[in-house]
Scaffold this active site. Structure first.
Site, short mmCIF file in Angstrom:
data_model
loop_
_atom_site.label_atom_id
_atom_site.label_comp_id
_atom_site.label_asym_id
_atom_site.label_seq_id
_atom_site.Cartn_x
_atom_site.Cartn_y
_atom_site.Cartn_z
N GLY A 148 9.99 -6.14 -2.99
CA GLY A 148 11.21 -6.13 -4.29
C GLY A 148 10.31 -5.34 -5.45
N CYS A 149 11.22 -4.83 -6.21
CA CYS A 149 10.84 -4.14 -7.54
C CYS A 149 9.89 -4.96 -8.44
CB CYS A 149 11.85 -3.63 -8.46
SG CYS A 149 13.40 -4.49 -8.67
N TYR A 150 10.58 -6.42 -8.90
CA TYR A 150 10.02 -7.19 -9.68
C TYR A 150 8.53 -7.80 -8.85
CZ TYR A 150 14.09 -7.96 -12.65
OH TYR A 150 15.25 -7.77 -13.46
#
Lengths: 349, 349, 349, 349
Positions: A148-150
């Site tokens: 995921g990006c975060y």
């Protein structure tokens, strides 16, 4: 040439994969599927691609996908796991940009994504695609769960303090105050995402809990090889009125031991051979525009109090936080230079 | 390798040139000058360049510039003309992104730019760098006046109606309603340019007259080989709250002859071999984001009334409207593939 | 107190009406309806209203609406005409912010809005609510068709040249190049409206024809009392990445007679008693932010050529272009000061 | 009528004061000064004021200011303290929107603002204008130091935990991750503030220390009546690409005692009589646009872990964070209804 299939090419990670792969020296994009747009030219949907490809969306056909060397899933959660086993059996590698292969903890997966996992065996042998931290495993992987990006920002922001280290920080008091541009929410027709609801506005969201929290916790456990030490991590995401970009501000309590360490040197050393991670001088302020469109992540440290470390981490959520890292993983899986197709410089201004 | 010098690298056309040239297969950027920032690393000013170059700004030293094969001037108006003669004498080519070599009419130049031209002889032998229209001359040129951003859209938007044609339109009733992102105004500390004065706002500007008007008129005269036919062209620029992008909406009155012509076919044929000009299907609406960061210009036509043609032309003002076209010209001047270093796909979203 | 009902309060014109009417000295908002949100507090949908009202959405109940002195329809096209006759019969005035009472030409209405008109008799007796031009009729009206946002700018921009005048301009060569913020498209969940598709982007839209074109033509015919003279008006709307604001750039060919007139004086005189129309000095550039949130419209003229007049007209599309003008009309209909509730100053920055 | 003078009306707090005061029922703005713009009509600088005032900027003349009942200083730091003593002696009240009367600790003032305080006696008798917390003192005050924008959010966000309470939280581990729109930086021509450097970008700033830190610490000491307990507060401001709006995300460690308290009830009770502070339901997410242009501040609480409280606080930095609070204080000082002139509803969208 690596023959590539992309399942679900109508979202922003899909068009970003195309932007990168259509210019990749060793790739041929062979198939692009969409449940809803079969028969349409992708350049008619994304005008930036006019003149760069004649590809049309087709229906998802597993037999055709098996002809590819690798298939990227730029789909909603739950699609890749339907097809991964069959593709792997046919010798086709799988890189999932959704969450199907991010969490080894099935209970957490089912809890947060509201569905049962249909191929736990493949999941077990899949590799979590945080490139810089799992490079050797990725080279051998058949299935990649692209992070995921975060979680990408948090892991790369904390790894030097946790990997091969112990006792530098209080692992139970980490706070991640994260901010993302709107493209992180994907390309969906919903009231909450329209221009007039987001422009000139700022807010927190997901305060009741965010799916990236369990991914972050599991990943930090793996990096530190310490189970159960990150449960109390606080993660508060916010929405920024901008298209791309993500900044995580991470607050960490240093132990006595941590306070005596030269942390700037620790970070610089940890990433000294990484082409896509930039440790900036202390007290710098990484700006999201400095990585707009680029597969780069910038980190800066500062110490407002002796016992407190603040870690600033910036990336483009669609590149290092999604499609770029997926291509980086593909390069490793096929034994080519990790930076191929990823050398582009960020667009500033 | 082509050895390149850039004079005035602290503005947006400067950093855009660097973004393109640092990834150009046949270029070595050797010198980068700045009056004010000598000694500073360019990556410290533009963080998007961190990790991509160790270049430092230096003072302008003509002897050093003479060692380059080509020098780009990304300076305020009036700088290139100070040095062009000497550089050309030394065999160094010159590409000026300011206005010193755009207008052959000296009176107009002095009138609009408030300075005397210091090398009218060089000016006379210089070539106006609208690539698609002057390709053969550009290949032989020693000095290029790179076109203004607005004039690029107007010329490419009207050329099929004017070049080698006559009598298709009323040349005296052309209206250009043009819109530009804020980067078109450069990188300057002025109140009128600050974020809070431009965000969530729209206005016309330059209503008392804009320097691109005489450039447009002279260029259309050259394209059509008709003198004095475009004096009454109306040009109204507007400022859009966005970073990059330019759209010109051009209104043209068709003659009887023009009304009988298949104009869509005329445009498609005119640009059929051009890699950077895209004639979209009739009634399309080119969006500026479809060319963000790309050296592309898109055109669409529609006919709201039989006698009225509306031409929509979109480009990125910093790429096809400035740095990208300059690189395109450089490629021609050095006999390499015109698209080298310019194949990047636009950033969408 | 005037008892007010609002039908369709979940869109932007609805919330804007509430912003104005909840602070109006002589109004009590009694009913607020929504097909989809009955039972919900409006302040839960629009957090700006927290603390300012306890109103809940209710289902549309005509008997209840009849208790109101006036009902505003902030609905999609086609709703007001279902109920207008019954309300008028009960002595309740109607102000429709949609298109049901804008066009007297039924064929045009049915053509552009794809529905049959169900109360042509009421339509015939209704009044077109362009306040400054129809003030006396509005005072007597039972049903008002509140003008479209674009038509408001065009009518007020051209009225001094047409009303009680003849022969000043060529009525068949008018060009309206119009630009609107995104709120003009309403509050709808559609892909084309999401943040990431509109931010940092500019484009024309509606090139195949826009519903405001026939409204503009009919209105100009009425203002000038000249039928069939405006059919060839060209209207090209564009979408600006901003929330509120509208600027129309209108190009007009002056006749010999028009060229000899002092047009600046003509405009200043025409609007000298109008509180909400501001004729700026010649060569000014009205900015949309100068009217953000205010019921104001600013006009500036300039003459790039002796025979060509350019008229710049700015307003907030949700205020003077919609809800503000509706309140202005209501004030007239109830014999109170026209400016009541509309004195707010625009929000700058 | 209260006769008002405004010193320094060319910045954003100046124009915001005018927006509020020109519509204030009991105020007459008599004087508006500017060092640089004397003789210019303020409406020529801020077009939103056209038609609302004929005021011209004048030179600062203390004798004239003495004729006012109250003078607002919307100036850079260090101006108000030059004149406060003389004005007070003449019976004119002073409200300073800069920092001259915010810090009682002279050492801190001189350290952070780089100047000596010239009227420490007036400072000692001045009142810190956080209205909700100092209401009774403000009513009697002759000189008000209007709070900084960030400190307003932090104080109102934490006051229920500190005022008349003890032992609910760990006062030494508070983290304030704050985000502001660009107008917080004022109206200044500097490169760092131009549109193209801020749009579509997000970053932290002031990491080396921010002037609001000592103000926050001193204020929290006063609220809690605990000296030296807040020195380790961490304050990290970030810049959001929006015009107005501020959100502070405050992280607090609860003690055992704090964990057992019903904190939602505590907050609701603390602010139950406040018209401008809105305690939202638990787990709400206050959006900055919900207070755009309004003198309101919204708070929401949530508890991601039993021992951790997250407090979200939103306001418009120019209203409750500056000019609005100043007017609120003026109303108190002159014994009129505190809400006079401040009832406007926020502009949404």
């Amino acid at each position: 040439m690596i023959s590539v299939g992309i399942v679900g090419g109508t979202g922003y990670t899909g068009v970003e994969l195309l932007r990168l792969l259509l210019r990749h020296a060793h790739v041929q994009v062979s198939i692009l599927t969409s449940r809803t747009e079969a028969g349409k030219r992708v350049a008619d949907m994304f005008p930036s691609l006019r003149g760069h490809t004649e590809l049309e969306f087709s229906d998802l056909n597993v037999e055709q996908l098996k002809q590819c060397d690798v298939v990227f899933f730029a789909t909603p959660h739950g699609v890749a796991m339907q097809h991964a086993e069959e593709l792997v059996a046919a010798g086709t590698k799988v890189i999932d940009l959704a969450a199907d292969f991010r969490l080894q903890n099935l209970e957490q997966f089912e809890n947060w994504y509201g569905m049962q996992h249909v191929c736990p065996t493949v999941l077990k042998s899949s590799v979590y695609g945080l490139t810089e931290l799992n490079r050797e495993k990725i080279k051998q992987a058949e299935v990649i769960g692209n992070p995921g990006c975060y979680p990408t920002t948090v892991q790369l922001g904390l790894a030097p303090l946790l990997k091969g280290q112990s006792g530098l920080i209080n692992t139970q008091s980490i706070i991640v105050d994260a901010k993302s541009g709107v493209s992180g929410a994907g390309r969906k027709a919903s009231l909450g995402m329209i221009y007039t609801e987001n422009a000139d506005n700022f807010k927190a969201y997901g305060v009741a809990g965010h799916r990236h929290h369990p991914e972050i916790v599991e990943a930090l456990e793996n990096i530190s090889e310490q189970q159960g030490q990150f449960d109390q991590l606080i993660f508060v995401p916010h929405l920024v009125p901008m298209i791309r970009g993500m900044l995580s501000t991470i607050y960490v309590d240093l132990t006595e031991q941590g306070q005596q360490k030269d942390l700037q040197a620790l970070y610089e050393d940890f990433y000294k051979n990484e082409r896509f991670v930039d440790v900036m001088p202390a007290n710098s302020s990484p700006e999201t525009r400095s990585v707009r469109g680029a597969n780069e992540l910038r980190i800066a440290l500062y110490r407002p109090q002796p016992s407190k470390l603040v870690i600033l981490v910036a990336q483009d959520n669609l590149v290092k936080g999604a499609a770029g890292q997926a291509v980086q993983n593909m390069n490793l899986m096929f034994g080519i230079d990790e930076a191929t197709g990823l050398e582009g410089i960020g667009l500033l201004p």
